[in-house]
Design a protein around this motif. Structure first.
Motif, PDB file in Angstrom:
ATOM      1  N   ASP A   1      -0.212  10.990   8.845  1.00 37.21           N
ATOM      2  CA  ASP A   1      -0.797   9.731   9.311  1.00 37.21           C
ATOM      3  C   ASP A   1      -0.311   9.351  10.705  1.00 37.21           C
ATOM      4  OD1 ASP A   1      -2.205   9.520   6.972  1.00 37.21           O
ATOM      5  OD2 ASP A   1      -0.963   7.944   6.088  1.00 37.21           O
TER       6      ASP A   1
ATOM      7  N   SER B   1       2.503   1.742  -3.426  1.00 38.05           N
ATOM      8  CA  SER B   1       1.498   2.213  -4.382  1.00 38.05           C
ATOM      9  C   SER B   1       1.239   3.704  -4.196  1.00 38.05           C
ATOM     10  CB  SER B   1       0.201   1.417  -4.206  1.00 38.05           C
ATOM     11  OG  SER B   1      -0.806   1.905  -5.064  1.00 38.05           O
ATOM     12  N   MET B   2       1.195   4.152  -2.946  1.00 38.48           N
ATOM     13  CA  MET B   2       0.986   5.564  -2.662  1.00 38.48           C
ATOM     14  C   MET B   2       2.150   6.395  -3.179  1.00 38.48           C
ATOM     15  SD  MET B   2       2.021   8.109  -0.269  1.00 38.48           S
ATOM     16  CE  MET B   2       2.506   7.240   1.221  1.00 38.48           C
TER      17      MET B   2
ATOM     18  N   TRP C   1       4.434  12.762  -1.030  1.00 40.59           N
ATOM     19  CA  TRP C   1       3.989  11.683  -0.155  1.00 40.59           C
ATOM     20  C   TRP C   1       4.584  11.774   1.255  1.00 40.59           C
ATOM     21  CZ3 TRP C   1       7.878   8.505   1.635  1.00 40.59           C
ATOM     22  CH2 TRP C   1       9.077   8.508   0.910  1.00 40.59           C
TER      23      TRP C   1
ATOM     24  N   GLU D   1       0.832  -1.200   0.000  1.00 38.84           N
ATOM     25  CA  GLU D   1       0.000   0.000   0.000  1.00 38.84           C
ATOM     26  C   GLU D   1       0.872   1.258   0.000  1.00 38.84           C
ATOM     27  OE1 GLU D   1      -3.522   2.137   2.676  1.00 38.84           O
ATOM     28  OE2 GLU D   1      -2.799   0.126   3.186  1.00 38.84           O
ATOM     29  N   PHE D   2       1.940   1.241   0.797  1.00 38.79           N
ATOM     30  CA  PHE D   2       2.851   2.376   0.855  1.00 38.79           C
ATOM     31  C   PHE D   2       3.523   2.609  -0.497  1.00 38.79           C
ATOM     32  CE2 PHE D   2       7.404   3.519   1.464  1.00 38.79           C
ATOM     33  CZ  PHE D   2       7.228   4.845   1.821  1.00 38.79           C
TER      34      PHE D   2
ATOM     35  N   SER E   1       2.017   6.705  -6.906  1.00 37.12           N
ATOM     36  CA  SER E   1       0.967   7.604  -7.389  1.00 37.12           C
ATOM     37  C   SER E   1       1.441   9.052  -7.382  1.00 37.12           C
ATOM     38  CB  SER E   1      -0.303   7.444  -6.544  1.00 37.12           C
ATOM     39  OG  SER E   1      -0.138   7.980  -5.243  1.00 37.12           O
ATOM     40  N   TYR E   2       2.201   9.446  -6.366  1.00 38.20           N
ATOM     41  CA  TYR E   2       2.760  10.802  -6.333  1.00 38.20           C
ATOM     42  C   TYR E   2       3.820  10.971  -7.415  1.00 38.20           C
ATOM     43  CZ  TYR E   2       0.502  12.355  -2.004  1.00 38.20           C
ATOM     44  OH  TYR E   2      -0.413  12.747  -1.069  1.00 38.20           O
TER      45      TYR E   2
ATOM     46  N   LYS F   1       2.085  13.054   3.813  1.00 32.14           N
ATOM     47  CA  LYS F   1       1.030  12.089   4.168  1.00 32.14           C
ATOM     48  C   LYS F   1       1.512  11.138   5.255  1.00 32.14           C
ATOM     49  CE  LYS F   1      -2.299   8.764   2.381  1.00 32.14           C
ATOM     50  NZ  LYS F   1      -2.245   7.995   3.642  1.00 32.14           N
TER      51      LYS F   1
END
Length: 225
Positions: free
Chosen positions: A32, A11-12, A25, A8-9, A15-16, A28
């Motif tokens: 979090d 992928s994040m 990122w 998940e990390f 995306s950036y 974020k």
């Protein structure tokens, strides 16, 4: 971080990067953490031992020596440098990271600032007696790595030092990993940027399995009269 969380990390981060924002990122991750510096998964919550050893072996002589910490995270390294007698500016592109530092160290002498390495104040150019960089370059993609290295080198004053700590790899290995460790030709970019290598350590950290690292010290020669 378990495998699902890591996917998940990654992928994040991708995306950036895919939208041309290779540093967005960071904020974020710090947001979090919800105000708890212990919630930043990569934070060691202790200064780099090689940094501490270097500071002990090179005590400050004189007053008004300035240091800057690039991508300061939750502040451990900045506080260690301050404790050894430097006046310290520590910056991060993440406002949430700077908020964590200020809350963690309410009585600090460090000046924590939100700033962008790629667009830092013009009066920082060749200003600092000590520049500390740890693990910033390795999380950047492509040409951003060269830009970051050159920007870090540009902060070093004549006669000043840059200390660089990073994960390392042999040339041609791990090219699809994230973070992408630096190989020797890449970290030698500090020499190509006008600095002189003063010392260079290759070591494995204490993780299981151990992770190879570089720790280099570079200086900007004094200007000739």
């Amino acid at each position: 971080m378990d495998e699902a969380a890591r996917r998940e990390f990654l992928s994040m981060v991708a995306s950036y990067q895919n939208r041309g924002d290779p540093t967005g990122w960071f904020d974020k991750v710090y947001r979090d953490a919800q105000g708890d510096f212990r919630g930043v998964f990569w934070a060691d919550l202790a200064p780099n031992p090689y940094l501490v050893s270097w500071l002990e072996e090179h005590p400050v002589s004189g007053e008004n020596l300035w240091a800057v910490v690039v991508g300061c995270g939750v502040g451990d390294d900045a506080e260690a440098i301050s404790a050894h007698g430097y006046q310290v500016i520590a910056f991060d592109i993440s406002p949430a990271a700077i908020d964590l530092c200020r809350k963690r160290y309410p009585n600090t002498h460090v000046e924590y600032r939100v700033a962008d390495l790629f667009d830092h104040p013009k009066d920082w150019a060749q200003r600092f007696d000590l520049v500390y960089e740890c693990n910033t370059i390795q999380v950047l993609p492509g040409d951003y790595r060269i830009r970051a290295l050159n920007a870090i080198a540009d902060l070093v004053a004549p006669g000043g030092n840059a200390l660089v700590s990073c994960r390392s790899r042999k040339t041609g290995e791990k090219e699809n990993e994230f973070p992408l460790p630096l190989d020797r030709p890449e970290i030698d970019g500090f020499v190509r940027a006008g600095l002189k290598e003063e010392s260079f350590v290759v070591y494995d950290d204490d993780q299981a399995p151990p992770v190879p690292h570089f720790f280099g010290c570079y200086t900007r020669p004094l200007k000739s009269v």
